[in-house]
Scaffold this active site. Structure first.
Site, mmCIF file in Angstrom:
data_model
loop_
_atom_site.group_PDB
_atom_site.id
_atom_site.type_symbol
_atom_site.label_atom_id
_atom_site.label_comp_id
_atom_site.label_asym_id
_atom_site.label_seq_id
_atom_site.Cartn_x
_atom_site.Cartn_y
_atom_site.Cartn_z
ATOM 1 N N SER A 1 71.797 53.060 68.921
ATOM 2 C CA SER A 1 72.499 51.878 69.454
ATOM 3 C C SER A 1 71.505 51.014 70.218
ATOM 4 C CB SER A 1 73.668 52.318 70.342
ATOM 5 O OG SER A 1 74.466 51.198 70.676
ATOM 6 N N ASN A 2 71.977 50.160 71.080
ATOM 7 C CA ASN A 2 71.089 49.321 71.898
ATOM 8 C C ASN A 2 71.747 49.064 73.246
ATOM 9 O OD1 ASN A 2 72.746 46.808 71.701
ATOM 10 N ND2 ASN A 2 72.339 47.177 69.535
ATOM 11 N N HIS A 3 71.099 48.223 74.053
ATOM 12 C CA HIS A 3 71.533 48.070 75.455
ATOM 13 C C HIS A 3 72.585 46.981 75.679
ATOM 14 C CE1 HIS A 3 68.392 50.791 76.668
ATOM 15 N NE2 HIS A 3 67.503 50.077 75.997
ATOM 16 N N ALA B 1 74.840 42.572 69.245
ATOM 17 C CA ALA B 1 73.548 43.180 68.903
ATOM 18 C C ALA B 1 73.874 44.276 67.889
ATOM 19 C CB ALA B 1 72.896 43.744 70.147
#
Ligand code: PMT
Length: 402
Positions: free
Chosen positions: A208-210, A276
């Site tokens: 995943s991402n932030h 994102a």
């Protein structure tokens, strides 16, 4: 802008009440239906007869009319109004509003109000700068009320300082501007993506991402405020969305986000792709937790996820506006321009991880908007709420201006 709008005009006991007579007149002349509610002390400064003559409506002051026993429903009034304006708002009324002290018709109606509320304080300078008043106004602001700041000048005490109620013409303009803004996207459908996507590797781990969703949710709020019907397709975030004009659709993976977006894109006048999205996912999601073994490396084969923005751009229909985002770390503008062209977008919002206060998680962002026609708009670092406003201003001014 105020034609046919239903306005509750609350008047409290301050000398500036005499200016509210002019405000009532301006509202009525602009075609608004005005219901005045006066606190008992307001009647010491101006008479109900003045206000009822101007508005052609009996003034409400008590919970019921003494001689007939007729009950005035604060709940009905709160639902009836398109906006509530309290001018002047004394320190005492501000304290009651902030703390829910519902001991008169005005505060009770405020607590029942479903509409935006505008508060125009007026008081002596020392009362105005007292920490209690400052705190109470901050509380009211944090509840979403609009504070129309008082101006500085000579006060009723003959002292000079901040505390003069804003002039009626300016209060009128604030209301007028508000209704103009809130109608800019009326009748428009807006589709927004926000947050990260989460791609499982096994029952325990994921890629995943932030992304926190803050930027996308702020854009959704801004569009809803301007009258749009919003669908917000969001990856997993810890934010909540309470705006009733926003239909929140929760997804986890890029494939789920793609399916939901494709289901809504044709009907949308504006699509804003702020999520994102993970570009890759594991080819195989292990059914069991992947165990550590003797080897010191682990290879997971990744396959490409659909490019949602590109798919939306390819399907774009006439009159539809598609806005993408670009999160970059190097050659920012060049990469953003490539994405603008490749994904057939009308605008791209560039944010760079090299800028302080920009990008993931923060409450602020610093963006540059690149338009398809070549125009470039640079902005300072500011709250994501205000960044959302800037983005939608460009969309409205360049694509939806009436
Ligand atoms: O959520 P916050 O914490 O508030 O952070 C905000 C943000 C940094 C996530 C946001 O401002 C932002 O930049 N969003 C886009 C992040 C991104 O994935 O950028 P990108 O350059 O990789 O993608 C370009 C565009 O294609 C984006 O509009 C993206 O939504 C879209 N995309 C990308 C990949 C993919 N598979 N599908 C897509 O639709």
């Amino acid at each position: 802008m105020l034609e046919g709008k239903k306005i509750i005009l609350g008047v409290t006991g301050g000398i500036a009440a005499y200016k509210t007579v002019i405000l009532a007149r301006l509202l009525v002349k602009a075609g608004a239906e005005v219901q005045v509610i006066m606190t008992p002390n307001a009647k010491e400064f101006i008479t109900p007869l003045t206000m009822s003559t101007i508005t052609s409506k009996p003034v409400i002051s008590e919970f019921f009319t003494a001689n007939t026993g007729e009950w005035h429903s604060h709940v009905d009034l709160g639902v009836w109004a398109d906006a509530m304006v309290i001018a002047p708002a004394t320190a005492s009324t501000i304290a009651k509003l902030a703390n829910g002290v519902a001991d008169n018709m005005l505060v009770t109606t405020y607590l029942s109000s479903k509409s935006p509320v505008f508060i125009a304080p007026a008081m002596d300078l020392d009362m105005m700068r007292h920490p209690t008043t400052i705190h109470n106004l901050e509380m009211l602001k944090s509840y979403g009320n609009h504070i129309i700041e008082p101006t500085s000048g000579e006060l009723a005490s003959h002292l000079v300082g901040k505390g003069r109620m804003e002039e009626p013409e300016n209060i009128f303009n604030v209301l007028s501007d508000f209704f103009e803004t809130t109608s800019q996207l009326e009748g428009k459908k807006v589709l927004i993506t926000a947050g990260p996507t989460v791609e499982s590797i096994d029952p325990v781990r994921f890629i995943s991402n932030h992304s926190s969703g803050k930027m996308g949710y702020a854009i959704a709020e801004e569009c809803a405020l301007r009258g749009a019907e919003v669908t917000l397709v969001s990856g997993p975030v810890s934010l909540s969305m309470t705006n009733s004009n926003v239909n929140l659709v929760k997804v986890n993976t890029a494939c789920e986000m793609y399916a939901k977006v494709m289901g809504h894109t044709d009907e949308s006048d504006l699509v804003v792709l702020c999520a994102a999205v993970a570009d890759y996912r594991a080819e195989q999601i292990s059914e069991r937790k992947i165990k550590r073994d003797a080897t010191d490396t682990l290879t997971i084969k990744l396959v490409e996820n659909p490019d949602i923005a590109k798919a939306v751009g390819e399907k774009k229909h006439s009159g539809q506006v598609v806005v993408g985002f670009a999160l970059e770390t190097d050659n920012e503008e060049e990469h953003a321009r490539e994405k603008l062209a490749k994904k057939n977008l009308d605008m791209i919002v560039l944010n760079s991880l090299n800028d302080k206060g920009a990008g993931f998680k923060t409450d602020t962002n610093k963006v540059t908007i690149l338009e398809r026609g070549g125009a470039v708009h640079n902005y300072e670092c500011k709250s994501k709420r205000l960044v959302a406003k800037d983005i939608i201003d460009v969309v409205v001014n360049n694509h939806f201006a009436k």
